[in-house]
Motif scaffolding. Structure first.
Motif, mmCIF file in Angstrom:
data_model
loop_
_atom_site.group_PDB
_atom_site.id
_atom_site.type_symbol
_atom_site.label_atom_id
_atom_site.label_comp_id
_atom_site.label_asym_id
_atom_site.label_seq_id
_atom_site.Cartn_x
_atom_site.Cartn_y
_atom_site.Cartn_z
ATOM 1 N N ALA A 295 49.031 93.732 58.088
ATOM 2 C CA ALA A 295 49.020 93.426 56.659
ATOM 3 C C ALA A 295 50.141 94.173 55.937
ATOM 4 O O ALA A 295 50.765 93.630 55.017
ATOM 5 C CB ALA A 295 47.659 93.786 56.061
ATOM 6 N N MET A 296 50.406 95.401 56.357
ATOM 7 C CA MET A 296 51.502 96.172 55.750
ATOM 8 C C MET A 296 52.848 95.500 56.020
ATOM 9 O O MET A 296 53.688 95.350 55.121
ATOM 10 C CB MET A 296 51.507 97.595 56.304
ATOM 11 C CG MET A 296 50.326 98.446 55.872
ATOM 12 S SD MET A 296 50.409 100.102 56.605
ATOM 13 C CE MET A 296 48.970 100.882 55.865
ATOM 14 N N ILE A 297 53.065 95.090 57.271
ATOM 15 C CA ILE A 297 54.325 94.433 57.633
ATOM 16 C C ILE A 297 54.486 93.137 56.856
ATOM 17 O O ILE A 297 55.562 92.816 56.337
ATOM 18 C CB ILE A 297 54.368 94.167 59.153
ATOM 19 C CG1 ILE A 297 54.413 95.496 59.919
ATOM 20 C CG2 ILE A 297 55.574 93.309 59.515
ATOM 21 C CD1 ILE A 297 54.306 95.332 61.420
ATOM 22 N N ARG A 300 55.379 93.908 53.181
ATOM 23 C CA ARG A 300 56.748 94.398 52.999
ATOM 24 C C ARG A 300 57.781 93.301 53.262
ATOM 25 O O ARG A 300 58.836 93.254 52.632
ATOM 26 C CB ARG A 300 57.007 95.598 53.909
ATOM 27 C CG ARG A 300 56.383 96.891 53.364
ATOM 28 C CD ARG A 300 56.276 97.961 54.444
ATOM 29 N NE ARG A 300 55.848 99.246 53.912
ATOM 30 C CZ ARG A 300 54.617 99.519 53.491
ATOM 31 N NH1 ARG A 300 53.690 98.579 53.525
ATOM 32 N NH2 ARG A 300 54.305 100.717 53.031
ATOM 33 N N SER A 301 57.477 92.408 54.190
ATOM 34 C CA SER A 301 58.430 91.337 54.506
ATOM 35 C C SER A 301 58.412 90.216 53.475
ATOM 36 O O SER A 301 59.314 89.379 53.451
ATOM 37 C CB SER A 301 58.135 90.771 55.898
ATOM 38 O OG SER A 301 56.850 90.175 55.937
ATOM 39 N N SER A 302 57.364 90.202 52.640
ATOM 40 C CA SER A 302 57.272 89.124 51.649
ATOM 41 C C SER A 302 58.365 89.222 50.586
ATOM 42 O O SER A 302 58.643 88.240 49.899
ATOM 43 C CB SER A 302 55.893 89.159 50.972
ATOM 44 O OG SER A 302 55.721 90.380 50.261
ATOM 45 N N GLU A 310 65.182 84.540 58.199
ATOM 46 C CA GLU A 310 64.306 83.470 58.662
ATOM 47 C C GLU A 310 63.622 83.821 59.983
ATOM 48 O O GLU A 310 62.409 83.640 60.144
ATOM 49 C CB GLU A 310 65.106 82.175 58.812
ATOM 50 C CG GLU A 310 64.270 80.999 59.328
ATOM 51 C CD GLU A 310 65.107 79.749 59.531
ATOM 52 O OE1 GLU A 310 64.543 78.727 59.971
ATOM 53 O OE2 GLU A 310 66.332 79.803 59.271
ATOM 54 N N ARG A 311 64.400 84.331 60.948
ATOM 55 C CA ARG A 311 63.826 84.639 62.266
ATOM 56 C C ARG A 311 62.834 85.792 62.178
ATOM 57 O O ARG A 311 61.783 85.780 62.843
ATOM 58 C CB ARG A 311 64.947 84.968 63.242
ATOM 59 C CG ARG A 311 65.888 83.786 63.495
ATOM 60 C CD ARG A 311 66.999 84.150 64.456
ATOM 61 N NE ARG A 311 66.498 84.482 65.777
ATOM 62 C CZ ARG A 311 67.273 84.892 66.793
ATOM 63 N NH1 ARG A 311 68.599 84.996 66.618
ATOM 64 N NH2 ARG A 311 66.762 85.174 67.954
ATOM 65 N N VAL A 316 57.076 87.558 61.987
ATOM 66 C CA VAL A 316 55.952 88.153 61.253
ATOM 67 C C VAL A 316 54.803 87.146 61.157
ATOM 68 O O VAL A 316 53.624 87.491 61.305
ATOM 69 C CB VAL A 316 56.401 88.613 59.854
ATOM 70 C CG1 VAL A 316 55.202 89.044 59.018
ATOM 71 C CG2 VAL A 316 57.398 89.759 59.969
ATOM 72 N N SER A 317 55.131 85.881 60.908
ATOM 73 C CA SER A 317 54.108 84.837 60.832
ATOM 74 C C SER A 317 53.393 84.678 62.167
ATOM 75 O O SER A 317 52.159 84.531 62.217
ATOM 76 C CB SER A 317 54.747 83.517 60.413
ATOM 77 O OG SER A 317 53.790 82.480 60.374
ATOM 78 N N GLN A 318 54.164 84.728 63.257
ATOM 79 C CA GLN A 318 53.564 84.633 64.590
ATOM 80 C C GLN A 318 52.674 85.836 64.869
ATOM 81 O O GLN A 318 51.589 85.719 65.452
ATOM 82 C CB GLN A 318 54.662 84.525 65.650
ATOM 83 C CG GLN A 318 54.149 84.380 67.080
ATOM 84 C CD GLN A 318 53.417 83.072 67.290
ATOM 85 O OE1 GLN A 318 53.782 82.048 66.723
ATOM 86 N NE2 GLN A 318 52.366 83.094 68.094
ATOM 87 N N LEU A 319 53.126 87.021 64.428
ATOM 88 C CA LEU A 319 52.328 88.242 64.594
ATOM 89 C C LEU A 319 51.002 88.114 63.845
ATOM 90 O O LEU A 319 49.947 88.543 64.354
ATOM 91 C CB LEU A 319 53.111 89.450 64.085
ATOM 92 C CG LEU A 319 52.350 90.787 64.060
ATOM 93 C CD1 LEU A 319 51.954 91.209 65.471
ATOM 94 C CD2 LEU A 319 53.199 91.872 63.392
#
Length: 664
Positions: A295-297, A300-302, A310-311, A316-319
């Motif tokens: 959730a933290m990652i 922060r990536s948002s 993009e990659r 992050v989405s896959q994680l």
């Protein structure tokens, strides 16, 4: 090289406990009027397995009791005597003694030696008796007509004590004779109705199966002239067979047979493993931390540019997806079927109904429904109270039921089913139901504020008051008023609720609603001032922004809000916790409609932040108990957010009570 056998003790304890539970289940299902011989054989096998394990691990006291028990069971399954209720009662008593002995070895608890001696004497007396064989369709054939076979066993040289032990075991299955061969090996002949596999299983306790050969060299006992035991047409003889050629049933030295048996055993062993609860809990805690880190990652990536990163954002989405799948898979490890709880009640109902002179048919539904292990262990005591009360207070005696036009045997059922993110467990009986007048009268005697105009649902809740009991006399079953309040308190501590439905003369149903797990929940993040709280999603009905004219002030009672013609109490969260809000006016803020135990209310907030899964952390163990707060969680930005106790909020805690427990 010596082997420390103590490392296997825990496995023996667990397996013995499972076998005792299976034995009790089979005994409860046994019909004394028409016993199922397969059930008797299964009970015998359970007793024999316990005996073999106890002897192996030096638990001679358990081995002695099971030896007498299996001797009696052997006579019953052979049809040498008829099954009676006295036998079943003795088997239950033996199971209780074996459980007591097992706990004595496992947990160093005291063992009542007088009870052990009494059970042994009881079993020996029954075994020495010659009860007439009950004639029924399911009764076994008389010994003179039972189809049997002669099995020859070739064994390696054995010590005399091992040979004596093996002969004693095989003697329980039939007539045994022995012969010493020239090469020092032994040959045992067994006339038995059991299969070669059963004999091989017995021998495996003492002899290495690889050095054992079993052949069937003729049929003993009665045969009809055509060799079909009078039941079947004779089979044609194989063209290549010789009259004097023995039929090979099992031969452990055959490589193909060994390979097939090994493959089968390997597949069974690989289907499950025993893992300690501590390891599972550690794994769940680590996954909880992983969910927080993910959730933290994600948070922060948002803020990153989706075109430039993009990659990274794809990873992050896959994680996120993998973490969710992992969390669900790990949580399923802790899920256990409700049968773990339900299986202990048939015996209790049987004993209680017999003690109270009642007839009770006990039914269970949804035993395969799964619940978190932590909740399952904590729900046992509340359910025990409810089941005992149903048998004692709910279901009437046969005479009273007959006078009311009911069947003499009452019905008591336990059911479990999933409803959304909760599990609903119901204890239902068709007894006399709750007496509204007696409950109100008792409530007035206890000084409770009640009125005749109260709704039935409110009256039924009075039985959960501390010390409340309408029993006319105190018994060792119930009547002291120390059960139902404990039920309510324990269930509330698990985040659950209790509801009662009752009709005079038709019975009572008590419903318990519990969250499926206490570790992770779906929540709604809400903001009040600068604080963020978590609302468990299961309590949320809807959210809205009311019109100014829909909010009313009731003198001395607070505010209410009209939602589609219904007036709901309005709870201002900022007032309860002493927070400076951004929107004190309900028409400018957000109302979230909450529902628990049939009660509804509107919670005034500043803003809805979003929906997310949160890992529940115990606040009481890390800080102290806070009224209106059920736990805490760590947000994606690393901050701590409190989880609201919606059930407590809706039960009408006033501002003063909340202020005393609020976090300053």
């Amino acid at each position: 090289m010596s082997i420390d056998i103590s490392q296997f003790f825990q496995v023996f304890f667990e397996e013995a406990e499972e076998l005792l539970a299976e034995m009790e289940r089979l005994l409860l299902a046994l019909d004394t009027a028409a016993p199922d011989m397969e059930q008797l054989a299964a009970i015998f096998r359970s007793a024999h397995s316990i005996k073999g394990g106890a002897a192996t691990f030096g638990q001679t006291d358990m081995a002695e009791v099971t030896h007498v028990l299996e001797s009696l069971l052997d006579r019953l399954r052979r049809g040498e005597m008829g099954l009676t209720s006295a036998h079943v009662d003795a088997f239950f008593a033996a199971k209780d003694v074996l459980k007591m002995q097992l706990d004595g070895h496992r947990h160093a608890t005291p063992v009542d030696m007088d009870a052990v001696a009494a059970v042994r004497a009881r079993l020996e007396a029954l075994s020495a008796g010659h009860a007439p064989l009950a004639q029924s369709q399911s009764a076994p054939l008389p010994a003179t007509l039972a189809p049997s076979r002669r099995l020859s066993l070739e064994l390696p040289a054995l010590a005399q004590d091992e040979l004596d032990a093996l002969v004693d075991e095989l003697a329980l299955m039939g007539t045994v004779s022995s012969q010493l061969l020239e090469d020092g090996r032994l040959r045992l002949s067994v006339d038995t109705a059991q299969s070669a596999d059963d004999v091989l299983a017995i021998c495996s306790f003492i002899v290495d199966p690889d050095s054992l050969a079993i052949v069937e060299d003729g049929a003993g006992g009665y045969t009809s002239p055509d060799g079909s035991y009078g039941f079947f047409e004779p089979l044609p003889e194989p063209a290549a067979a010789h009259d004097d050629a023995p039929v090979v049933v099992a031969h452990a030295e055959s490589p193909a047979a060994r390979s097939a048996a090994a493959d089968k055993a390997a597949s069974l062993d690989a289907s499950s493993i025993r893992v300690s609860v501590e390891k599972v809990d550690q794994l769940i805690n680590l996954v909880g931390e992983l969910v927080i880190t993910q959730a933290m990652i994600e948070q922060r990536s948002s803020t990153l540019d989706p075109m430039l990163h993009e990659r990274l954002l794809g990873s992050v989405s896959q994680l996120t997806r993998n973490t969710r799948d992992l969390q669900e898979a790990v949580m399923s490890i802790r899920m256990m079927p409700m049968d773990y709880v339900f299986s202990r009640f048939p015996r209790m109902v049987r004993d209680l109904s017999g003690k109270l002179g009642k007839k009770v048919d006990f039914l269970t539904y949804g035993a395969a429904t799964e619940l978190d292990k932590g909740l399952i262990e904590r729900i046992i005591d509340p359910l025990t109270h409810l089941v005992r009360n149903s048998v004692d207070h709910g279901i009437e005696t046969p005479a009273v039921r007959a006078a009311a036009g009911k069947l003499e045997a009452g019905k008591l059922s336990l059911s479990a089913a999933h409803q959304g993110g909760n599990i609903v467990i119901e204890v239902s009986d068709d007894g006399g139901g709750l007496n509204r007048e007696r409950i109100l009268e008792k409530a007035r005697q206890n000084g409770l504020d009640v009125s005749d105009a109260m709704a039935d649902a409110e009256v039924w809740q009075l039985i959960f008051a501390p010390g409340f009991s309408t029993a006319e006399e105190v018994t060792d079953v119930s009547g002291r008023g120390v059960g139902m309040d404990v039920v309510k308190r324990n269930i509330a501590a698990m985040g659950g609720s209790v509801d009662i439905r009752s009709a005079r003369g038709f019975g009572t149903t008590i419903s318990i609603s519990l969250p499926l797990t206490l570790a992770i929940l779906d929540g709604m993040s809400v903001r009040v001032g600068e604080e963020i709280y978590i609302l468990p999603l299961g309590y949320v009905v809807e959210s809205l922004q009311p019109a100014r004219e829909d909010v009313r002030e009731i003198a001395g009672q607070g505010r209410v809000v009209r939602v589609r013609g219904e007036y709901l109490p309005l709870i201002a969260l900022h007032e309860l916790f002493g927070i400076d809000p951004h929107c004190a006016d309900p028409s400018e803020g957000i109302l979230v409609i909450l529902e628990s135990d049939g009660a509804r209310a509107a919670l005034l907030l500043d803003e809805l932040v979003g929906q997310q899964q949160v890992v529940v952390k115990n606040l009481e163990s890390n800080y102290r108990k806070v009224a209106g707060i059920s736990g805490a969680t760590i947000l994606g930005d690393g901050g701590v957010s409190l989880i609201l106790d919606v059930a407590m909020l809706l039960r009408g805690y006033g501002r003063r009570a909340m202020a005393e427990g609020a976090v300053g």
